[in-house]
Design a protein around this motif. Sequence first.
Motif, PDB file in Angstrom:
ATOM      1  N   GLN A 116       8.057 -71.859  11.478  1.00 28.30           N
ATOM      2  CA  GLN A 116       7.426 -73.419  12.178  1.00 28.30           C
ATOM      3  C   GLN A 116       6.208 -74.262  11.421  1.00 28.30           C
ATOM      4  N   ARG A 117       5.344 -72.747  11.696  1.00 24.75           N
ATOM      5  CA  ARG A 117       3.558 -73.656  11.346  1.00 24.75           C
ATOM      6  C   ARG A 117       3.599 -74.393  12.616  1.00 24.75           C
ATOM      7  N   ARG A 118       3.851 -73.677  14.122  1.00 21.00           N
ATOM      8  CA  ARG A 118       3.842 -74.393  15.057  1.00 21.00           C
ATOM      9  C   ARG A 118       2.431 -73.514  15.660  1.00 21.00           C
ATOM     10  N   SER A 170      -2.005 -74.008   9.447  1.00 27.23           N
ATOM     11  CA  SER A 170      -2.058 -73.737   8.086  1.00 27.23           C
ATOM     12  C   SER A 170      -2.240 -71.954   8.602  1.00 27.23           C
ATOM     13  N   TYR A 216       0.501 -78.051  18.046  1.00 29.74           N
ATOM     14  CA  TYR A 216       0.361 -78.071  17.016  1.00 29.74           C
ATOM     15  C   TYR A 216       0.625 -77.958  15.999  1.00 29.74           C
ATOM     16  N   ARG A 217       0.559 -78.463  14.467  1.00 26.81           N
ATOM     17  CA  ARG A 217       1.022 -78.202  13.174  1.00 26.81           C
ATOM     18  C   ARG A 217      -0.904 -77.369  12.872  1.00 26.81           C
ATOM     19  N   VAL A 276      -6.475 -75.400  12.048  1.00 28.85           N
ATOM     20  CA  VAL A 276      -5.939 -76.316  13.002  1.00 28.85           C
ATOM     21  C   VAL A 276      -7.239 -77.624  12.356  1.00 28.85           C
ATOM     22  N   ARG A 298      -6.458 -83.291   8.982  1.00 30.28           N
ATOM     23  CA  ARG A 298      -4.827 -83.378   8.979  1.00 30.28           C
ATOM     24  C   ARG A 298      -4.230 -82.771   7.554  1.00 30.28           C
ATOM     25  N   GLU A 321      -8.256 -80.985  16.918  1.00 32.47           N
ATOM     26  CA  GLU A 321      -6.959 -80.009  17.305  1.00 32.47           C
ATOM     27  C   GLU A 321      -8.026 -78.427  18.233  1.00 32.47           C
ATOM     28  N   THR A 324       1.995 -72.691  20.031  1.00 33.26           N
ATOM     29  CA  THR A 324       1.725 -74.273  21.283  1.00 33.26           C
ATOM     30  C   THR A 324       1.313 -73.794  22.511  1.00 33.26           C
ATOM     31  N   ASN A 357      -0.836 -73.078   3.139  1.00 32.26           N
ATOM     32  CA  ASN A 357      -1.703 -71.613   3.737  1.00 32.26           C
ATOM     33  C   ASN A 357      -3.161 -71.891   2.749  1.00 32.26           C
ATOM     34  N   ARG A 363      -3.223 -78.842   6.057  1.00 27.62           N
ATOM     35  CA  ARG A 363      -1.543 -78.268   6.521  1.00 27.62           C
ATOM     36  C   ARG A 363      -0.844 -78.876   5.273  1.00 27.62           C
TER      37      ARG A 363
END
Length: 179
Positions: free
Chosen positions: A50-52, A68, A65-66, A157, A143, A161, A54, A149, A146
């Motif tokens: 999910q490239r997330r 890479s 956060y989203r 980030v 941003r 972030e 938490t 990768n 993102r």
Amino acid sequence: MRRRHLVGPILCVAPLALLFGTADGPAGSAAPGLVPQAERADLVRVEKAQRRLTLLRGGRVLAVYRVSLGFAPIGPKAMEGDGRTPEGRYRIAGKNPDSIAHLALRISYPDATDRAAASAAGVPPGGDIMIHGLRNGFSWVGRLHRLINWTDGCVGVTNAEARAIYARVEVGTPIEIRS
């Protein structure tokens, strides 16, 4: 981080950055202090598919956060240079406010299991896996990082972030990295 994985994509997104701007804080500014205890994460979870990333406290989501990842993100890290982000349970092993990338939090990879697996395969396990902002001098990418990768196995980030994460995560905090 290898420059060859970063320069081409940055040149492609530079015109977009000029059009859309960024949400980054000032590069090179002092590291933020920790937020009050009730706002600090007791678990960092990275979900690669999910490239997330938490941040959680007592099972409650504090922030999402989203991200890479490494330039070859599928599968667990097997050796130095494979471009993969590790998978497993680790800890935040240190903080580096003076990193070549904005505000790095070092992940405790490789652990004993990772070193044993790499040794059995006759390869070095790699190391220096971090959660970090953009490479110094490239905060303007914001941003747009993102879109690809681009790290060598780290979790990337934006600088803003990175500041927020740095302030909410203490050394020793568990980090769980899932496929």
